[in-house]
Every structure is written in C-alpha cells, then in structure tokens.
Design an enzyme around this catalytic site. Structure first.
Site, mmCIF file in Angstrom:
data_model
loop_
_atom_site.group_PDB
_atom_site.id
_atom_site.type_symbol
_atom_site.label_atom_id
_atom_site.label_comp_id
_atom_site.label_asym_id
_atom_site.label_seq_id
_atom_site.Cartn_x
_atom_site.Cartn_y
_atom_site.Cartn_z
ATOM 1 N N SER A 198 0.834 -1.202 0.000
ATOM 2 C CA SER A 198 0.000 0.000 0.000
ATOM 3 C C SER A 198 0.873 1.257 0.000
ATOM 4 O O SER A 198 1.689 1.447 -0.896
ATOM 5 C CB SER A 198 -0.954 -0.038 1.195
ATOM 6 O OG SER A 198 -1.961 0.933 1.067
ATOM 7 N N ASP A 294 -8.443 -2.900 -7.088
ATOM 8 C CA ASP A 294 -7.868 -2.632 -5.772
ATOM 9 C C ASP A 294 -8.926 -2.068 -4.824
ATOM 10 O O ASP A 294 -9.529 -1.020 -5.080
ATOM 11 C CB ASP A 294 -6.704 -1.649 -5.920
ATOM 12 C CG ASP A 294 -5.987 -1.404 -4.612
ATOM 13 O OD1 ASP A 294 -6.467 -0.580 -3.819
ATOM 14 O OD2 ASP A 294 -4.957 -2.052 -4.379
ATOM 15 N N HIS A 361 -6.543 -5.903 -1.480
ATOM 16 C CA HIS A 361 -5.565 -4.828 -1.274
ATOM 17 C C HIS A 361 -4.461 -5.375 -0.379
ATOM 18 O O HIS A 361 -4.677 -5.623 0.796
ATOM 19 C CB HIS A 361 -6.221 -3.613 -0.613
ATOM 20 C CG HIS A 361 -5.292 -2.453 -0.415
ATOM 21 N ND1 HIS A 361 -4.823 -1.694 -1.455
ATOM 22 C CD2 HIS A 361 -4.735 -1.937 0.712
ATOM 23 C CE1 HIS A 361 -4.031 -0.730 -0.982
ATOM 24 N NE2 HIS A 361 -3.952 -0.866 0.327
#
Length: 416
Positions: A198, A294, A361
C-alpha cells in the site's frame, strides 16, 4: 478457500467511526486504517498455533531528527536470518495511508500510524515475513525487517508544523533506519529485496533506485511493490480525489525535494508521487503485485463518499457482487487503465508482474494470499512462487489475469 469476513464489532466500528471521520476529516483515514487492518491483520484470525512474534526496536541515537509525527522515535521489527539466508535482507515498508493537512495529521499522530507510543510491541510475521519454508519458500531464512510507518507521506516528507506540533520526517526516518540496519549487518548483504504494501508499496517504488545504490554492484538488489500502484484516475463524479489528496501530501509535508529526479526533471511533484510516472524509468528491477480491482482505490479514490453524495455506489463499494452492470463497466475501465500503465514497464525483461482480477488490497503479508493451499493463482502460480521465480531469475514473470469474474481463486474483500 479462506474468506475474509468482517465480524459484527467491526461493522459497528465502520458505522460509528466512519461517520465521525467523514464529519471531522477531509480524507477518511479511519477508513484507510480499517481496510489495511483487515488486510495486514488477517493473521490474527489464522489457525497458526505457533506464530512468530517479533519485537519492536526503536531507532535510538539518531541525531538526524528522524522522528514520527508526534516527535517519538521511529522503529522496526527485525528477525535474523540463518543458514543460506544469513547475508540476505528483506526490508518490508509498512503501509497505512497518508495525511495531507493539519486535521488528518493531528488525528494520525495519536495512532500507531503517527507515534511509536501506540505501536504494537510485537508483530506477527506471516506471508513474505514468515520464518517457515512451507509458508515462505524463498525468503524464510533471510534477515526480514518490517519498518514501521509513522510519518504519513510514504517515508518521503521533510518539514514541520510548529503550531500543530507535527514533525514530517519520513525521509529522515528512512535514512536513519537504513543506517541502523547497515550497522546491524545489512552492509554485508549479498542479496537484498526492498518491498512494501500500500503506502509502503508506493514508498518501495520511490526509494527503489536509492536502495540499489546502498550496495556494491555485486549485491543482487531488486524491489517489490504490493498494492502500491495508485492510479491518477478520476472518481465516479469526474473529480480528482486522489490527485487532490496527493497534492496535499506533497505540499503539506514538503515531499517535493525527496522525489526521484528522473521524474521531477520533467513533471510536477504531485505527478511524481504517482507510480505510473516512475516505474518505466527506474533502473532497478521491480516486481508489481496488484489487484486489478484494488479495494482501497475503489473505496477511497474511485468511489469515496465525498464523490457519491447520493449513495448510488454505497453497496457496490462494500461488496462487488452488488455492483450494477454500469458500475462494473466503470471498474473494468479502471482495470484497463492499470494495464495501460504497466504496458511499457512490462516490456523490460528485468521487471515482473502479477495483476490478478481480485477485489483485494495487499497480498504479500497475508499468509492466505501469499502462499497457502488455496492461495490466489494466475496460470497456477501463487504470488510467492511468482515473486521467487522473478527474484532468483528462474523464469520471466509477466502474469495478468483475465477480467472479473473469471478468476475463482481470489480472496475478495467483502464488507458486510
């Protein structure tokens, strides 16, 4: 297949904290934390009866002003390698969103994302950080480090706001951590991999070439970005939610001077915070792991509540199975944009790619998505095998899934 379930108390937190955050914050950092907590914290609910818990080391003696948002010391978790991995190093940069103004950064500095006072004293190492060969076949016996994230600008800011008592020292945290790890043996590495999820995946891209330059040419150095391919895309209202967010981060935290010169010599600083403007110019081999749909980007960039005042996207953003045909076409367009972004990047033999058509994610730190009996696969390869084949040059890896809903191996995130 292990399914990610959100239990009742999290639903309550969603309703209560989400409302408070929308009222108080320009950007919903509470929501960012929730999505990443579910991803990174999945191992809390795993059946592993013998988890590897690794203690927090604070970076003391750093006289460079390397501190978290609230002025506390930064830190990392290190588990030593052994055997054939004794001189190999994996650095995992923690994710956790960003803060782009006084309000969001003041909120953040009272959490583990902005202060070591609130960080866990021990973290469970799973997925790419696991010490078990059956869970992490290629990196289990390396020196494995998780660098904690407490600056709110992907380890790239350098400034302060004295009135709000905020320190923006992400770039200094990065340098102090690297110096500390080099003193602890990383300077002798014969193999190294810089990775992150991330916001940490974005940081791994921003710092990749710099990381390469830390070592002699004889050291094998590569980088891995997991769920870090944030796209400069329009939201469902036609606005630029994520560009506005990134512009705030770059300006407020004084990021511009710490961005790669290969980009800032011809583009504005905000554009150079987007990976799409960096990846094809990098000299260091890079592997990108990303879900084509995502979850963070759907929730907070494509269809945030601020861009959907009527709530038309509410059900879709929580559960892809509730998306209308028109909404799915919009999300397919997002996937198409992602594939266009990586087209030039993928032409280089040194780079690797694993883009699966999942609503997820971050997939490298979770054991169930990194390497397990029912892990997501493309062409029968799990993420761990794809990354290992690429890093050790066993095969060229350019894996792109067919569009949703063809992939039945996904571990999709669904909010109930």
């Amino acid at each position: 297949m292990v399914k990610l379930l959100v239990v009742g108390f999290i639903v309550a937190c969603w309703l209560i904290l989400g409302t408070q955050a929308n009222e108080y914050l320009d950007f919903n950092v509470t929501e960012i934390d929730r999505i990443e907590e579910l991803e990174f914290g999945f191992s809390k609910y795993s059946s592993n009866l013998d988890p590897l818990l690794v203690g927090l080391t604070l970076i003391r003696g750093a006289d460079s002003g390397a501190v978290c948002l609230d002025g506390t010391l930064p830190g990392y978790h290190l588990h030593r390698g052994d055997g054939s991995g004794a001189n190999s190093w994996l650095i995992q940069l923690e994710g956790g969103g960003w803060c782009n103004n006084v309000r969001t950064c003041v909120y953040r500095k009272k959490t583990r994302r902005g202060s070591s006072n609130y960080m866990e004293k021990e973290l469970q190492f799973t997925g790419i950080l696991s010490d078990k060969a059956q869970e992490n076949p290629d990196f289990f016996n390396w020196n494995r480090v998780k660098l904690r994230y407490c600056d709110g600008a992907s380890f790239s800011g350098d400034g302060q706001d004295e009135a709000a008592q905020l320190q923006f020292r992400g770039e200094r945290i990065w340098r102090a951590a690297i110096d500390d790890l080099k003193a602890n043996g990383m300077r002798y590495a014969d193999q190294a991999l810089l990775s992150g999820c991330s916001a940490g995946g974005l940081a791994a891209i921003l710092r990749c070439d710099e990381f390469r330059d830390l070592f002699p040419e004889s050291t094998k150095v590569k980088c891995l970005s997991d769920a870090g391919l944030f796209l400069d895309t329009a939201d469902v209202s036609g606005g630029r939610t994520i560009r506005n967010l990134y512009n705030g981060i770059v300006e407020f935290q004084n990021v511009k001077d710490n961005l790669p010169r290969i980009c800032t010599n011809h583009l504005d600083p905000t554009s150079c915070f987007f990976p799409e403007n960096l990846i094809s110019q990098m000299k260091t081999p890079l592997f990108i792991v990303n879900a084509a749909y995502d979850t963070w980007q759907i929730q907070s960039s494509i269809a945030p509540t601020s861009a959907d005042p009527s709530g038309f996207w509410h059900d879709c953003r929580l559960n892809h199975e509730k998306c209308t045909p028109g909404q799915m076409r919009f999300l397919q367009g997002f996937r198409d944009q992602m594939l266009r972004v990586v087209k030039g990047f993928s032409m280089s033999r040194q780079n690797g790619l694993f883009i699966n058509s999942c609503f997820a994610h971050c997939q490298t730190e979770r054991q169930d998505t990194w390497f397990a009996d029912d892990s997501p696969v493309i062409s029968k390869k799990a993420v761990a095998i794809a990354v290992g084949d690429w890093y050790f040059d066993r095969a060229e890896v350019k894996l792109v899934d067919c569009p949703y809903p063809c992939d039945k191996s996904c571990h999709n995130m669904v909010f109930r």
